[in-house]
Design a protein around this motif. Structure first.
Motif, short mmCIF file in Angstrom:
data_model
loop_
_atom_site.label_atom_id
_atom_site.label_comp_id
_atom_site.label_asym_id
_atom_site.label_seq_id
_atom_site.Cartn_x
_atom_site.Cartn_y
_atom_site.Cartn_z
N LEU A 178 0.84 -1.34 -0.03
CA LEU A 178 0.08 -0.06 -0.05
C LEU A 178 0.80 1.15 0.08
CD1 LEU A 178 -2.85 -0.98 2.48
CD2 LEU A 178 -3.20 -0.48 -0.03
N GLN A 179 1.98 1.23 0.68
CA GLN A 179 2.81 2.45 0.84
C GLN A 179 3.45 2.61 -0.52
OE1 GLN A 179 5.36 1.46 4.32
NE2 GLN A 179 4.09 2.64 5.62
N LYS A 180 3.94 1.51 -1.56
CA LYS A 180 4.49 1.64 -2.36
C LYS A 180 3.41 2.10 -3.76
CE LYS A 180 8.04 -1.87 -1.98
NZ LYS A 180 8.17 -3.31 -2.65
N VAL A 181 2.18 1.84 -3.60
CA VAL A 181 1.22 2.24 -4.47
C VAL A 181 0.86 3.76 -4.08
CG1 VAL A 181 -1.19 2.11 -4.90
CG2 VAL A 181 0.11 -0.02 -4.59
N ARG A 182 0.87 4.07 -2.98
CA ARG A 182 0.79 5.53 -2.35
C ARG A 182 1.86 6.43 -3.00
NH1 ARG A 182 1.59 7.07 3.43
NH2 ARG A 182 3.80 6.99 2.47
N ASP A 183 2.84 6.03 -2.66
CA ASP A 183 4.24 6.53 -3.31
C ASP A 183 4.18 6.96 -4.87
OD1 ASP A 183 5.06 6.93 -0.79
OD2 ASP A 183 6.63 5.39 -1.01
N LEU B 254 1.52 6.70 -6.66
CA LEU B 254 0.53 7.51 -7.31
C LEU B 254 0.88 9.11 -6.99
CD1 LEU B 254 -2.69 5.61 -5.90
CD2 LEU B 254 -1.99 5.93 -8.30
N GLY B 255 1.78 9.36 -5.68
CA GLY B 255 1.94 10.63 -5.47
C GLY B 255 3.40 11.22 -6.61
N ARG B 256 3.97 10.13 -7.07
CA ARG B 256 4.67 10.69 -8.35
C ARG B 256 4.11 10.90 -9.62
NH1 ARG B 256 7.92 6.55 -5.78
NH2 ARG B 256 7.24 5.03 -7.34
#
Length: 120
Positions: free
Chosen positions: A110-115, A117-119
């Motif tokens: 989930l953190q990798k997906v959030r990061d 998406l943030g990029r």
């Protein structure tokens, strides 16, 4: 009556199982993978016509639910016939792999997906 499928099924499903309504073993679920043994054991009994159809379909791994759909037979009937084939050594059955839940892996993903998406 002719023997074609268009004329309707001449053999009732319960006749395919010898009147049995329950499988002899509990090895099969809808997603159990079934594969025909190649070459078949020398001492194996000669399969009945519907069992031969199963063996032809299972030349490659196939799930029980998919097999029942391809054969146009109830899953319960197919499972009983699969039990007979397994006991005769004509097929192998592989249970589904259990899915393990690792909360740390889920959080990391989930953190990798959030990061990611943030990029964007």
């Amino acid at each position: 009556m002719s023997g074609s499928d268009a004329a309707g099924r001449l053999v009732r499903p319960f006749a395919l199982t010898g009147g049995r309504t329950r499988p002899s073993r509990a090895d099969f679920t809808l997603i159990t993978t079934v594969t025909a043994v190649d070459p078949p054991p020398e001492r194996a009994p000669r399969p009945q016509p519907e069992q031969a159809r199963i063996l032809r379909r299972c030349a490659r791994p196939l799930a029980v639910a998919e097999l029942a759909a391809l054969l146009d037979l109830p899953v319960s009937v197919v499972v009983i016939m699969l039990c007979d084939l397994l006991e005769a050594g004509l097929i192998t059955a592989r249970p589904p792999h259990p899915v393990t839940r690792n909360p740390e892996l889920d959080l990391d993903l989930l953190q990798k997906v959030r990061d990611g998406l943030g990029r964007l």
